[in-house]
Write an enzyme that holds these catalytic residues in place. Sequence first.
Site, PDB file in Angstrom:
ATOM      1  N   PRO A  16      23.508  47.026  70.886  1.00 36.44           N
ATOM      2  CA  PRO A  16      24.355  46.492  72.126  1.00 36.44           C
ATOM      3  C   PRO A  16      25.749  46.394  72.005  1.00 36.44           C
ATOM      4  O   PRO A  16      25.883  45.431  71.116  1.00 36.44           O
ATOM      5  CB  PRO A  16      23.376  45.441  72.675  1.00 36.44           C
ATOM      6  CG  PRO A  16      22.533  44.929  71.656  1.00 36.44           C
ATOM      7  CD  PRO A  16      22.681  45.894  70.632  1.00 36.44           C
ATOM      8  N   MET A  17      26.555  46.972  72.867  1.00 35.29           N
ATOM      9  CA  MET A  17      28.028  46.572  72.349  1.00 35.29           C
ATOM     10  C   MET A  17      28.660  46.249  73.925  1.00 35.29           C
ATOM     11  O   MET A  17      28.621  47.670  74.752  1.00 35.29           O
ATOM     12  CB  MET A  17      28.840  47.777  71.819  1.00 35.29           C
ATOM     13  CG  MET A  17      28.341  47.681  70.321  1.00 35.29           C
ATOM     14  SD  MET A  17      29.013  49.275  69.284  1.00 35.29           S
ATOM     15  CE  MET A  17      27.802  50.358  69.929  1.00 35.29           C
ATOM     16  N   MET A  18      29.289  45.563  74.080  1.00 28.62           N
ATOM     17  CA  MET A  18      29.756  45.056  75.383  1.00 28.62           C
ATOM     18  C   MET A  18      31.106  46.019  75.774  1.00 28.62           C
ATOM     19  O   MET A  18      31.802  46.339  74.718  1.00 28.62           O
ATOM     20  CB  MET A  18      30.177  43.499  75.478  1.00 28.62           C
ATOM     21  CG  MET A  18      29.465  42.641  75.512  1.00 28.62           C
ATOM     22  SD  MET A  18      28.173  42.443  76.886  1.00 28.62           S
ATOM     23  CE  MET A  18      29.502  42.163  78.090  1.00 28.62           C
ATOM     24  N   GLN A  69      19.167  44.023  76.849  1.00 25.66           N
ATOM     25  CA  GLN A  69      19.614  42.921  75.685  1.00 25.66           C
ATOM     26  C   GLN A  69      20.147  41.840  76.823  1.00 25.66           C
ATOM     27  O   GLN A  69      21.021  42.216  77.980  1.00 25.66           O
ATOM     28  CB  GLN A  69      20.621  43.138  74.955  1.00 25.66           C
ATOM     29  CG  GLN A  69      20.736  41.733  74.279  1.00 25.66           C
ATOM     30  CD  GLN A  69      21.858  41.782  72.925  1.00 25.66           C
ATOM     31  OE1 GLN A  69      23.100  41.883  73.404  1.00 25.66           O
ATOM     32  NE2 GLN A  69      21.396  41.682  71.771  1.00 25.66           N
ATOM     33  N   CYS A  99      25.694  36.719  69.526  1.00 26.60           N
ATOM     34  CA  CYS A  99      27.244  36.734  69.862  1.00 26.60           C
ATOM     35  C   CYS A  99      28.111  35.518  69.898  1.00 26.60           C
ATOM     36  O   CYS A  99      27.669  34.501  70.235  1.00 26.60           O
ATOM     37  CB  CYS A  99      27.064  37.234  71.555  1.00 26.60           C
ATOM     38  SG  CYS A  99      28.618  37.541  72.037  1.00 26.60           S
ATOM     39  N   LYS A 138      17.599  39.273  68.715  1.00 25.34           N
ATOM     40  CA  LYS A 138      18.484  39.613  67.716  1.00 25.34           C
ATOM     41  C   LYS A 138      19.510  38.402  67.493  1.00 25.34           C
ATOM     42  O   LYS A 138      19.922  37.689  68.326  1.00 25.34           O
ATOM     43  CB  LYS A 138      19.601  40.763  68.428  1.00 25.34           C
ATOM     44  CG  LYS A 138      20.651  41.158  67.418  1.00 25.34           C
ATOM     45  CD  LYS A 138      21.318  42.344  68.049  1.00 25.34           C
ATOM     46  CE  LYS A 138      22.472  42.849  66.985  1.00 25.34           C
ATOM     47  NZ  LYS A 138      23.633  42.002  66.716  1.00 25.34           N
ATOM     48  N   ASN A 210      21.372  44.592  60.589  1.00 22.09           N
ATOM     49  CA  ASN A 210      22.515  45.145  61.468  1.00 22.09           C
ATOM     50  C   ASN A 210      23.819  44.680  60.657  1.00 22.09           C
ATOM     51  O   ASN A 210      23.593  43.541  60.012  1.00 22.09           O
ATOM     52  CB  ASN A 210      22.413  44.489  62.732  1.00 22.09           C
ATOM     53  CG  ASN A 210      23.778  44.928  63.752  1.00 22.09           C
ATOM     54  OD1 ASN A 210      24.154  43.580  64.333  1.00 22.09           O
ATOM     55  ND2 ASN A 210      24.390  45.816  63.617  1.00 22.09           N
ATOM     56  N   GLY A 211      24.898  45.274  60.785  1.00 16.37           N
ATOM     57  CA  GLY A 211      26.144  44.794  60.047  1.00 16.37           C
ATOM     58  C   GLY A 211      26.549  45.510  59.148  1.00 16.37           C
ATOM     59  O   GLY A 211      25.906  45.683  58.010  1.00 16.37           O
TER      60      GLY A 211
END
Length: 334
Positions: A16-18, A69, A99, A138, A210-211
């Site tokens: 998920p990416m804003m 999310q 976040c 997450k 993730n990352g």
Amino acid sequence: MNEISLLEASRLSVAPMMDWTDRHCRAFHRAMSRRALLYTEMVTAAAILHGDCDRLLGFAEAEQPVALQIGGSDLRELAEAARIGGEWGYTEVNLNCGCPSDRVQSGCFGAVLMERPDLVAQGVRAMRTASSAEITVKCRIGVDDQDPEESLPRFLEAVAGSGVRRVTVHARKAWLQGLSPKENREVPPLDYDLVLRMKERFPELHISINGGVRTLAHAEHLLAQGLDGVMIGRAAYDQPWDILGDADLRIWAEPASLTGPEEAARAMIPHIEAHLASGGRLHQVTRHMLGLFAGRPGARGWRRILSEEANRPGAGVDVLLRALASVQTDRAAA
């Protein structure tokens, strides 16, 4: 989507990416992979309760498997938002505990919740009671001066005890003071080994990492080490064909959906035409497609034409076709 196929889909997911993973982005990514798990942008629980749900939660059935999310810490709001998400057709509702932005800190959600695992557990229980969707989490490996060797297992134990079975771990700390959200995605060192040890310590948990994953080969390597899933963010957005074009074949041993990025561009034409017919702008779709030819002949011309022309009043599918023709011309000359 049933439970088994949702587990299978989470072997590879797009983070998920804003401002990025909206419904047009997801339609584009789904055109390239039938199987990868997609996520919405993070939506606050309060926004779901008081905002325009069609705008915030609406998605096409063709996007499935897709997960919602949410962010928040108020137990009532989390429960109600999860209930609404399930009613809108989401098979998974994911709680954001990773976040690091100032906004989420002031609202007591996001990465700051790494310091409050008991509150997270209470929130997850409330969500599970209220919603038909699977509830997942997450998180980061820790925040600020926490020792991840202590904070992460304590956090995972709390969420597992609340009934969560799937967790995605961003393998970096979040520094809530002193680093911007962008820096928090890049500066804190990655600790993949810690996440691998957590899989050994919590074998009953389905753990995705993730990352810092920039290639499909890297994702395959992490899966081979025993992790259950890999979540890819920026690379899937910046180089979508490189990540998703062969994903179905290499991750799930199924035939690829499309033969190449040119076919991926053409596959978006029906979606674009429907969006334009409903009063939308071409740029709202094609802004997510700029990286389609990344690293290939014609990439510069593709980006230039879409960037310069797609936002003009009246821009239509002809702009996409002109950009595609530019790619083909440059490829022939290469």
